[in-house]
Design a protein around this motif. Structure first.
Motif, short mmCIF file in Angstrom:
data_model
loop_
_atom_site.label_atom_id
_atom_site.label_comp_id
_atom_site.label_asym_id
_atom_site.label_seq_id
_atom_site.Cartn_x
_atom_site.Cartn_y
_atom_site.Cartn_z
N VAL A 14 4.33 -14.84 -22.20
CA VAL A 14 4.37 -15.48 -23.52
C VAL A 14 3.90 -14.44 -24.55
N PRO A 15 4.23 -14.65 -25.82
CA PRO A 15 3.85 -13.66 -26.85
C PRO A 15 2.34 -13.46 -26.95
N LEU A 16 1.96 -12.29 -27.43
CA LEU A 16 0.56 -12.00 -27.74
C LEU A 16 0.30 -12.44 -29.18
N GLY A 17 -0.69 -13.30 -29.37
CA GLY A 17 -1.00 -13.74 -30.72
C GLY A 17 0.16 -14.50 -31.34
N GLN A 18 0.44 -14.21 -32.60
CA GLN A 18 1.46 -14.93 -33.35
C GLN A 18 2.78 -14.18 -33.42
N THR A 19 3.01 -13.25 -32.49
CA THR A 19 4.28 -12.54 -32.46
C THR A 19 5.42 -13.54 -32.25
N PRO A 20 6.47 -13.50 -33.07
CA PRO A 20 7.59 -14.44 -32.89
C PRO A 20 8.20 -14.32 -31.50
N ILE A 21 8.55 -15.46 -30.92
CA ILE A 21 9.10 -15.47 -29.57
C ILE A 21 10.35 -14.62 -29.47
N ALA A 22 11.23 -14.69 -30.47
CA ALA A 22 12.48 -13.92 -30.42
C ALA A 22 12.22 -12.42 -30.42
N VAL A 23 11.08 -11.99 -30.94
CA VAL A 23 10.72 -10.57 -30.95
C VAL A 23 10.06 -10.18 -29.63
N ALA A 24 9.24 -11.06 -29.09
CA ALA A 24 8.42 -10.73 -27.91
C ALA A 24 9.17 -10.84 -26.60
N LEU A 25 10.13 -11.77 -26.51
CA LEU A 25 10.76 -12.07 -25.23
C LEU A 25 12.27 -11.89 -25.28
N PRO A 26 12.87 -11.27 -24.26
CA PRO A 26 14.33 -11.18 -24.19
C PRO A 26 14.96 -12.57 -24.12
N GLN A 27 16.21 -12.64 -24.54
CA GLN A 27 16.89 -13.93 -24.56
C GLN A 27 16.99 -14.54 -23.16
N SER A 28 17.17 -13.71 -22.13
CA SER A 28 17.28 -14.22 -20.77
C SER A 28 15.99 -14.90 -20.31
N VAL A 29 14.85 -14.37 -20.75
CA VAL A 29 13.55 -14.97 -20.40
C VAL A 29 13.39 -16.29 -21.13
N ARG A 30 13.75 -16.31 -22.41
CA ARG A 30 13.65 -17.56 -23.18
C ARG A 30 14.55 -18.63 -22.56
N ALA A 31 15.76 -18.25 -22.13
CA ALA A 31 16.70 -19.21 -21.54
C ALA A 31 16.14 -19.79 -20.25
N CYS A 32 15.50 -18.96 -19.44
CA CYS A 32 14.90 -19.44 -18.19
C CYS A 32 13.80 -20.45 -18.49
N ALA A 33 12.92 -20.12 -19.42
CA ALA A 33 11.82 -21.03 -19.75
C ALA A 33 12.32 -22.33 -20.36
N GLN A 34 13.39 -22.25 -21.14
CA GLN A 34 13.92 -23.44 -21.81
C GLN A 34 14.41 -24.50 -20.83
N ARG A 35 14.96 -24.06 -19.70
CA ARG A 35 15.58 -25.02 -18.78
C ARG A 35 14.60 -25.66 -17.80
N LEU A 36 13.37 -25.11 -17.70
CA LEU A 36 12.42 -25.62 -16.71
C LEU A 36 11.71 -26.88 -17.20
N SER A 37 11.44 -27.77 -16.26
CA SER A 37 10.72 -29.00 -16.60
C SER A 37 9.38 -29.11 -15.88
#
Length: 239
Positions: A14-37
């Motif tokens: 996850v991002p450090l501090g208030q770094t925007p997610i789109a800047v801190a994490l690749p899209q593939s990582v965000r997509a993986c996290a988005q689908r998990l419940s």
């Protein structure tokens, strides 16, 4: 009859501090996290904030978040992995940075290996590695020591011991401190080290206020110390 599928354990930075997610994490990582419940988190509230910012494909009230922190008993770990045995993928997140690195999540990862559950580490920010990369100190031999003693005398003795080891092995020594004690740590570090020992202070990594400064102890002693109180900081030293 085919055996039921076992879920995977995804290690999600996850991002450090208030770094925007789109800047801190690749899209593939965000997509993986988005689908998990199903998630295991060091702090459930911080995890919900992270998932809301993604945003998750699931309504937050339908996402299961179990906590794993320094107070979690070893006997509770199997229950945290239960979703994977039922066929669901599971995400492990820390409060900031990479899970299982200077983080209680390592115990869950170890159990997953023992139970034959596939562990999948994903790309993301690590304050420890970012600090090392930016320090100019040895990246060939280094050790992360976590927190040093809080008492000033014990802390300075430990620093001198680490300095001796660094000189002998040409090793970078890396450690952190509770942010409100950053000033005391830096004062001890500057006072305890020999004049030529290089000290790096890496503060607010990935943020707009990021500062990474490396100079010999003598140079640190010759000028005012930076204001780093209550700012996430990594300290590095090489003799």
């Amino acid at each position: 009859m085919q055996a039921p599928r076992t879920g995977r354990l995804y290690l999600i930075p996850v991002p450090l501090g208030q770094t925007p997610i789109a800047v801190a994490l690749p899209q593939s990582v965000r997509a993986c996290a988005q689908r998990l419940s199903h998630f295991v988190a060091e702090n459930a509230k911080a995890a919900r904030t992270f998932l809301k910012a993604l945003p998750s494909d699931w309504p937050l009230q339908q996402i299961e978040i179990q906590e794993l922190n320094e107070h979690t008993a070893a006997s509770a770990l199997p229950q945290l992995l239960a979703p994977t045995l039922g066929g669901s993928d599971l995400g492990l997140v820390s409060e900031a940075g990479c899970p299982a690195v200077a983080d209680p999540g390592a115990a869950l990862v170890a159990l997953a290996h023992r139970q034959g559950i596939q562990v999948v580490p994903l790309v993301g920010p690590s304050a420890i590695l970012l600090a090392l990369m930016g320090s100019g100190l040895s990246g060939q031999s280094f050790t992360f020591h976590g927190y040093l003693p809080s008492g000033s005398q014990e802390r300075e003795k430990r620093l001198r011991d680490l300095e001796k080891e660094s000189r002998l092995l040409q090793r970078t020594q890396i450690f952190i401190e509770t942010p409100y004690r950053n000033r005391q740590m830096l004062e001890s570090l500057v006072n305890a080290c020999a004049a030529g020992t290089r000290i790096c202070v890496a503060t607010d990594l990935t943020l707009d206020t990021e500062q990474i400064t490396t100079r010999p102890a003598a140079a640190w002693r010759s000028q005012p110390l930076p204001e780093i109180a209550r700012r996430p900081t990594v300290f590095l030293m090489q003799a």
